[in-house]
Structures are given as structure tokens and as C-alpha cells.
Design an enzyme around this catalytic site. Structure first.
Site, PDB file in Angstrom:
ATOM      1  N   ASN A 250      32.048 -37.181 -11.611  1.00  0.00           N
ATOM      2  CA  ASN A 250      31.270 -38.390 -11.323  1.00  0.00           C
ATOM      3  C   ASN A 250      32.077 -39.253 -10.345  1.00  0.00           C
ATOM      4  OD1 ASN A 250      29.952 -40.846 -11.332  1.00  0.00           O
ATOM      5  ND2 ASN A 250      29.833 -41.030 -13.548  1.00  0.00           N
TER       6      ASN A 250
ATOM      7  N   GLU B 266      27.155 -40.817 -18.721  1.00  0.00           N
ATOM      8  CA  GLU B 266      26.468 -40.125 -17.632  1.00  0.00           C
ATOM      9  C   GLU B 266      26.909 -38.663 -17.580  1.00  0.00           C
ATOM     10  OE1 GLU B 266      26.035 -43.068 -14.024  1.00  0.00           O
ATOM     11  OE2 GLU B 266      27.806 -43.598 -15.151  1.00  0.00           O
TER      12      GLU B 266
ATOM     13  N   LEU C 125      26.258 -52.631 -15.645  1.00  0.00           N
ATOM     14  CA  LEU C 125      27.062 -53.567 -14.856  1.00  0.00           C
ATOM     15  C   LEU C 125      28.470 -53.001 -14.686  1.00  0.00           C
ATOM     16  CD1 LEU C 125      25.948 -56.854 -16.714  1.00  0.00           C
ATOM     17  CD2 LEU C 125      24.763 -55.626 -14.870  1.00  0.00           C
TER      18      LEU C 125
ATOM     19  N   ASN D 279      31.223 -51.609 -11.125  1.00  0.00           N
ATOM     20  CA  ASN D 279      31.583 -51.953  -9.755  1.00  0.00           C
ATOM     21  C   ASN D 279      30.297 -52.046  -8.936  1.00  0.00           C
ATOM     22  OD1 ASN D 279      33.532 -52.482  -7.811  1.00  0.00           O
ATOM     23  ND2 ASN D 279      33.395 -50.382  -7.055  1.00  0.00           N
TER      24      ASN D 279
ATOM     25  N   ASP E  59      37.329 -56.674  -8.768  1.00  0.00           N
ATOM     26  CA  ASP E  59      37.527 -56.261 -10.156  1.00  0.00           C
ATOM     27  C   ASP E  59      37.306 -57.459 -11.090  1.00  0.00           C
ATOM     28  OD1 ASP E  59      38.930 -55.642 -12.693  1.00  0.00           O
ATOM     29  OD2 ASP E  59      39.451 -53.797 -11.633  1.00  0.00           O
ATOM     30  N   PHE E  60      36.408 -57.285 -12.059  1.00  0.00           N
ATOM     31  CA  PHE E  60      36.057 -58.410 -12.940  1.00  0.00           C
ATOM     32  C   PHE E  60      37.222 -58.852 -13.829  1.00  0.00           C
ATOM     33  CE2 PHE E  60      31.464 -59.506 -12.681  1.00  0.00           C
ATOM     34  CZ  PHE E  60      31.154 -58.721 -11.590  1.00  0.00           C
TER      35      PHE E  60
ATOM     36  N   GLY F  61      29.676 -54.398 -18.194  1.00  0.00           N
ATOM     37  CA  GLY F  61      28.748 -54.589 -19.316  1.00  0.00           C
ATOM     38  C   GLY F  61      29.402 -54.335 -20.664  1.00  0.00           C
TER      39      GLY F  61
HETATM   40  P1  ADP Z   1      32.052 -47.789 -10.982  1.00  0.00           P
HETATM   41  O1  ADP Z   1      31.844 -46.518 -11.789  1.00  0.00           O
HETATM   42  O2  ADP Z   1      30.826 -48.295 -10.308  1.00  0.00           O
HETATM   43  O3  ADP Z   1      33.251 -47.776 -10.087  1.00  0.00           O
HETATM   44  P2  ADP Z   1      32.707 -48.989 -13.589  1.00  0.00           P
HETATM   45  O4  ADP Z   1      31.499 -48.880 -14.438  1.00  0.00           O
HETATM   46  O5  ADP Z   1      33.882 -48.140 -13.928  1.00  0.00           O
HETATM   47  O6  ADP Z   1      32.348 -48.929 -12.045  1.00  0.00           O
HETATM   48  O7  ADP Z   1      33.151 -50.521 -13.642  1.00  0.00           O
HETATM   49  C1  ADP Z   1      34.229 -50.987 -12.926  1.00  0.00           C
HETATM   50  C2  ADP Z   1      34.386 -52.485 -13.232  1.00  0.00           C
HETATM   51  O8  ADP Z   1      34.433 -52.659 -14.655  1.00  0.00           O
HETATM   52  C3  ADP Z   1      35.652 -53.060 -12.669  1.00  0.00           C
HETATM   53  O9  ADP Z   1      35.318 -53.977 -11.656  1.00  0.00           O
HETATM   54  C4  ADP Z   1      36.275 -53.808 -13.813  1.00  0.00           C
HETATM   55  O10 ADP Z   1      36.272 -55.173 -13.480  1.00  0.00           O
HETATM   56  C5  ADP Z   1      35.375 -53.630 -15.003  1.00  0.00           C
HETATM   57  N1  ADP Z   1      36.147 -53.164 -16.139  1.00  0.00           N
HETATM   58  C6  ADP Z   1      36.476 -51.908 -16.449  1.00  0.00           C
HETATM   59  N2  ADP Z   1      37.221 -51.856 -17.580  1.00  0.00           N
HETATM   60  C7  ADP Z   1      37.376 -53.122 -17.970  1.00  0.00           C
HETATM   61  C8  ADP Z   1      38.047 -53.748 -19.064  1.00  0.00           C
HETATM   62  N3  ADP Z   1      38.725 -53.046 -19.970  1.00  0.00           N
HETATM   63  N4  ADP Z   1      37.976 -55.103 -19.144  1.00  0.00           N
HETATM   64  C9  ADP Z   1      37.293 -55.841 -18.241  1.00  0.00           C
HETATM   65  N5  ADP Z   1      36.643 -55.289 -17.179  1.00  0.00           N
HETATM   66  C10 ADP Z   1      36.686 -53.964 -17.056  1.00  0.00           C
END
Ligand code: ADP
Length: 397
Positions: free
Chosen positions: A7, A385, A208, A210, A282-283, A332
Site C-alpha cells: 500500500n 485496507e 482522515l 495524510n 504531520d498532525f 482519525g
Molecule cells: P497516508 O497513508 O495518507 O500517508 P496515514 O493514514 O498514515 O496517511 O496518516 C498519516 C497522518 O496521521 C500523519 O500526518 C500523522 O499526523 C497522523 N498520525 C499517524 N499516527 C499518529 C499518532 N500516533 N498520533 C497522532 N497522529 C498520528
């Protein structure tokens, strides 16, 4: 039968090696922060966790590190690539070319390349993932499972854009929606958890991460979703603007002396919460900065939550109500502050969360954060997924 699922996201690469007889995970892991400083591979196998802190400038390097970890003497679970019977790849954009999962062939890959302009952040990552795996396992069958498939049930009035109908027919310009495997999985899990059939429920699923998207799932079917022709549409994201008046594109291009393509790259890669905050996409970084008083990080978080709230309201209207809201994916599942902001002032829907439960740490299980008097269920469901992709790959082969 062992299926490797790859993925490739915009900044991450998740993988699982799954034993399809038991649907048990033999090994799994994540490459984080690909193309950003501080990238690392976390590999879980043999009851242990292995962390490889190594630079990953792109997905090719990430895939080769994953294959190395799977066959390594210490962290490995297989002696050679031959033990992998099939590989299922997550693919993002399908256009109307692929309405269902598809076996990888040269012709399919050519069509995938042609579809890159639909998903400039994601399809190249998926293609690189397929090519890297094919180089290591040229005889292993591979499948592409698309993010769009779940959304082909949207009615025409939801997927059409109000442009000349003939241009829709000619160029297939329409809403496709993305993250379909995730929306499908968590909506089915929600029904299972609530002891109902998917047909009996109106659910709003909030994926929710990236990249973020929100879907209205009525009776088990996607009836509307926030992403559009490309994954640029909908709520603001890590680096993507989300919905914006499209006249901005020309104005921005003129003011900053950019081509239309460059203006779109700006909206895809330099915007979103990263652009607004000037801090990070990054959140975790954003909430930390906001807690320290950074006003622009606070603004970015407020804009994100507000946009999500509006979609929840819109989809409740579209479905004539909502029984359940599901939060999933990186943000999320892990950011209580965002969930609370989305769910506050929703008394008109009869929706209330339990603020204490909302603060509890992610334990990888389904968490019910519904408030005591809430008529609407609010669930946090870890997305999977990879399992959906593995099942669809086996079905296809
Ligand atoms: P993608 O697959 O679209 O790259 P993800 O679903 O892995 O994204 O989500 C990435 C985002 O989730 C990052 O921006 C991060 O801020 C947030 N994130 C991931 N793990 C944590 C965590 N343990 N605490 C807070 N935020 C998290």
C-alpha cells in the site's frame, strides 16, 4: 497461500504478508516519512518489532528495504521471494478504465501510466511499487486493487460535475472518489460491531490521514464522497488544498508566474495544513505547535476540523439522517482534538461524544466514543485496507 500487500501512500508504504487460509498476518510494517527527514521502517514479525532507521528518498528504496526485512535471517519470515504466491497492490486512480480490481499486465501498466495525471501524488507511487516487486518476483502474479471501485455506486447526480455533458462523455471528467477499500472496510466493520446489516445503516465514514476523504455510505453503498476527479478535492489535507474555487488556479499562476501545471503542484504539495501552518503536514507536529501557542497551526487544525464537520452535515442531509460516524486512518484514529472539534455542536443531529473516552489512547481495537445521550453512534475503527486488498487479489486470481 501467502499474499503480500503493498500500500504505497504519498509519504508512507504499508505492507502485510498475509496467510489467506487464516487471514492471519505473518509480518507487517510501515515505512514512514518517505521523502521527508527521519524516515524509518518498522517491521513486525516473529513476535518482535524491528526498527530500521534508514533514509528513504523514494518508494523504490522503501520496497527494497521491505523485501530485505522479509527475507533477513533475523527479521525474516520467508526464505525466498518464491514463498510469496501473489502480490496485491493498492492503486488510487482508475478513471472509468478499471471499475474493478485488475491483474497486472504490460498493457494494464501502460494504462496506469496514462492515468498518472489523475493522481499525481499516488499513482506514480503505486507504479513504482509494482515495478520494484516485479523486479524481485517476475513470475509472481500481481493485482491492482483500486481506491475508486467502492464509489462506482454513486448516483449520477452525485458524481457529475456541472460542465458540458458531452465533455463528461468524451473526457470522463467526473467525481471518482478515493480511499474506497478503507471506506468499504470500516463501514462493514461498523455494521458488524453494531450487530446490524450494512443495508440497515446510514454511515458517514471519515478517513482522515495524510490524505483525507469523507464518504456517505447508505445501505452499504457509497452514495457520495468528498474527493473528486483527483484526490486533490474535498477537505484540506497534509499538503493538498482540498476544495477551492478553481478560478484561483489561473490567478495564482499569473501572480506567481507559474504554469497551470505548476499551480496544481502548488495546490497538491505546498498547500493544505502544511501551507497554512508553515509548520508541517504531520498532525503530531501541528497539535504540538498549537499547544505551544502557534496561531497558524491552530488555524490549520480549525480549518481542517471545520471542513470535515461541513461534510458530515452535508452527508446527513444527503442520506436523510445518519446512524453512525466512523473515524479511521492516521489522524482519525490518533487525534482526539480533531474528533472532538468535528463532533462538537452537533446536537441538531442528536450527536454527542463521550469526551473522556475520546481521549483514551489508540489500542488498535474498535473504540466506541458515543456519548451517553447520543442518538448517533461514533466509532473509531482501525482501517485494514491490506486485508481487503488481499481478499480481492485472491478472488481475482
Ligand atoms: P497516508 O497513508 O495518507 O500517508 P496515514 O493514514 O498514515 O496517511 O496518516 C498519516 C497522518 O496521521 C500523519 O500526518 C500523522 O499526523 C497522523 N498520525 C499517524 N499516527 C499518529 C499518532 N500516533 N498520533 C497522532 N497522529 C498520528
Amino acid at each position: 497461500m501467502k499474499v503480500l500487500v503493498i500500500n504505497s501512500g504519498s509519504s508512507s508504504l504499508k505492507y502485510q504478508l498475509i496467510d489467506m487460509e487464516t487471514e492471519g498476518v505473518i509480518a507487517k510494517g510501515t515505512c514512514e516519512r518517505i521523502g521527508i527527514d527521519g524516515s524509518k521502517l518498522t517491521h513486525k514479525a516473529n513476535g518482535k518489532e524491528f526498527v530500521f532507521e534508514q533514509a528513504m528518498p523514494d518508494h523504490t528504496v522503501a520496497v527494497s528495504l521491505v523485501l530485505g526485512a522479509l527475507t533477513d535471517r533475523e527479521s525474516g519470515v520467508i526464505s525466498s521471494m518464491d514463498e510469496i504466491n501473489a502480490v496485491g497492490h493498492r492503486a488510487v486512480a482508475s478513471g472509468e478504465t478499471f471499475k474493478a480490481p485488475t491483474i497486472v499486465t504490460d498493457e494494464v501498466m501502460k494504462k496506469m501510466e496514462e492515468l498518472c495525471d489523475l493522481a499525481p501524488l499516488h499513482n506514480p507511487a503505486a507504479i513504482v511499487g509494482v515495478k520494484a516487486c516485479l523486479a524481485a518476483m517476475p513470475k509472481t502474479p500481481m493485482a491492482l486493487v483500486f481506491d475508486t471501485s467502492f464509489h462506482f455506486t454513486m448516483p449520477d447526480y452525485a458524481y457529475m460535475y456541472a460542465i458540458d455533458y458531452e465533455d463528461y462523455e468524451k473526457y470522463k471528467i467526473r467525481r471518482y472518489g478515493f480511499h474506497g477499500t478503507s471506506h468499504k472496510f470500516v463501514s462493514q466493520e461498523a455494521a458488524r460491531y453494531l450487530g446490524k446489516k450494512p443495508e440497515e445503516l446510514k454511515i458517514v465514514t471519515c478517513h482522515l490521514g495524510n490524505g483525507s476523504s469523507i464518504t456517505a455510505v447508505d445501505g452499504g453503498k457509497s452514495v457520495d464522497t468528498s474527493m473528486g476527479f483527483t484526490p486533490l478535492a474535498g477537505v484540506p489535507m497534509g499538503t493538498r488544498s482540498g476544495d477551492i474555487d478553481c478560478a484561483v488556479v489561473e490567478y495564482l499562476a499569473a501572480k506567481k508566474n507559474l504554469t497551470i501545471g505548476e499551480a496544481l503542484t502548488y495546490l497538491n504539495k505546498k498547500s493544505g495544513v502544511a501551507g497554512v501552518s508553515g509548520v508541517s503536514s504531520d498532525f503530531r507536529d501541528l497539535t504540538a505547535a498549537s499547544d505551544k501557542g502557534n496561531a497558524r497551526a491552530t488555524l490549520a487544525l480549525d480549518m481542517f476540523s471545520y471542513a470535515c464537520k461541513k461534510y458530515v452535515g452535508a452527508y446527513a442531509a444527503a442520506m436523510n439522517g445518519v446512524d453512525c460516524i466512523v473515524f479511521t486512518a492516521g489522524v482519525g484514529e490518533n487525534t482526539p482534538r480533531v474528533r472532538e472539534a468535528i463532533c462538537e455542536n452537533m446536537q441538531y443531529l442528536g450527536l454527542e461524544i463521550d469526551k473522556e473516552k475520546n481521549l483514551e489512547k489508540n489500542n488498535g481495537e474498535i473504540r466506541d466514543i458515543t456519548g451517553a445521550n447520543s442518538k448517533v453512534k461514533v466509532l473509531i475503527i482501525p482501517t485494514n485496507e491490506e486485508l481487503v486488498i488481499a481478499r480481492e487479489t485472491v478472488e481475482l486470481l
